[in-house]
Design an enzyme around this catalytic site. Structure first.
Site: not given
Ligand SMILES: NC(=O)c1ccc[n+]([C@@H]2O[C@H](COP(=O)([O-])OP(=O)(O)OC[C@H]3O[C@@H](n4cnc5c(N)ncnc54)[C@H](O)[C@@H]3O)[C@@H](O)[C@H]2O)c1
Length: 296
Positions: A191, A153, A141, A120
């Site tokens: 963001n 993005e 993104h 993000s």
């Molecule tokens: N939540 C949102 O609205 C959103 C929107 C756009 C982008 N993002 C980005 O997407 C990414 C993930 O966000 P999310 O909300 O899905 O998080 P989340 O916490 O729902 O999921 C993250 C997952 O990654 C896994 N994980 C952590 N370290 C790992 C590794 N080394 N190898 C494999 N798996 C691993 C965890 O077990 C977990 O299941 C972040 O970078 C976030 O900034 C989030």
């Protein structure tokens, strides 16, 4: 660069599972990797029920839904990504953890593979520096939830090649997404603008200007936003919001990006939003409905 024929997604949380679903729904074999086996069980359930919703709304045939599920393979083993054409990383929003993963991916994926991040806010150039292939590292993104939201993005790092950019854009378009392009500065476009607004909503609550319900109703009814900023923060995840504010604060060096102490306190308390059942709102009991007050 050859057309993308198979994808890997690392991180099976709310974003990774949605990105994996998109790939499978568009006919691509997908490996979904998570270190936590329970996350993979949750991801499989949420992908099946989301695909079922597409089918019941008539947006996908039953056969296409079953085909998509067959294209999806879950694993905890990164080595399974050795033959994919692109890896889309969607793990925790931490530069150190992502860099470690990019360095591992660099060693185990084929030399032509693109390494994309769904970050993000974190610098694509810095993630690329942990690999030997910075020309093939890019930001891709997606918005939450990926199967529904129209935007991707795309963020070019300092060394991202035109070929990597074109192949990534073509993949986003194959998924039916509109693409916007950003330079590699903290928070990119969406963001950079959205998170300070959410942070300001926390300050508005923290300083007692109004209640959470009225802050959300004010922004929904007053600015036509489909969700209020505090509801949206719960949906995104308060930990994700806090991580992004820290990146904006450090990367842009302006005190106006300092995270609100209330946001920090909620995260410290484990109130991470919908995914934990409690954030600004409590989802463990009957959902709190934001009711607009009639004005006279
Ligand atoms: N939540 C949102 O609205 C959103 C929107 C756009 C982008 N993002 C980005 O997407 C990414 C993930 O966000 P999310 O909300 O899905 O998080 P989340 O916490 O729902 O999921 C993250 C997952 O990654 C896994 N994980 C952590 N370290 C790992 C590794 N080394 N190898 C494999 N798996 C691993 C965890 O077990 C977990 O299941 C972040 O970078 C976030 O900034 C989030």
């Amino acid at each position: 660069m050859d057309e993308i024929q198979a994808i890997g997604v690392v991180g099976g949380g709310q974003m990774g599972s949605g990105i994996a679903q998109l790939g499978a729904m568009h006919g691509l074999p997908v490996w979904l990797v998570d270190t936590d086996p329970e996350a993979l069980v949750r991801a499989t359930k949420s992908i099946s029920s989301s695909i079922q919703r597409f089918v019941s709304k008539g947006q996908l045939s039953q056969k296409a839904g079953s085909d998509a599920l067959r294209l999806l393979r879950c694993t905890s083993n990164l080595e399974d990504l050795s033959s994919v054409d692109i890896v889309i990383e969607a793990i925790v929003e931490s530069e150190d953890v992502k860099k470690r993963l990019f360095s591992q991916l660099d060693k185990m994926t084929k030399p032509s593979a693109i390494l994309a991040s769904n970050t993000s806010s974190i610098s694509i150039t810095r993630l690329a520096s942990s690999t030997s292939r910075p020309r093939q590292v890019i930001g891709m993104h997606f918005m939450n939830p990926p199967p529904i939201m129209r935007l991707v993005e795309i963020v070019r790092g300092a060394d991202t090649s035109d070929e990597t950019f074109s192949a990534t854009k073509a993949l986003a378009e194959r998924f039916g997404k509109a693409v916007v392009c950003s330079q590699d500065y903290a928070g990119f476009i969406v963001n950079r603008i959205l998170m300070p607004m959410i942070n300001e909503a926390f300050f508005t609550l923290y300083t007692g200007v109004s209640t959470k319900e009225d802050i959300d109703a004010g922004m929904k009814l007053g600015t036509n936003h489909p969700m209020g900023p505090l509801e949206l923060a719960d949906f995104i995840g308060l930990d994700v919001c806090l991580s992004i504010m820290k990146v904006l604060h450090a990367g842009l060096g302006d005190s106006k990006y300092a995270p609100c102490p209330l946001l920090v306190q909620y995260v410290d308390a484990g109130r991470l939003g919908r995914k934990r059942g409690i954030g600004v709102y409590d989802y463990r009991k009957a959902p709190e409905v934001v009711k607009p007050k009639p004005s006279l």
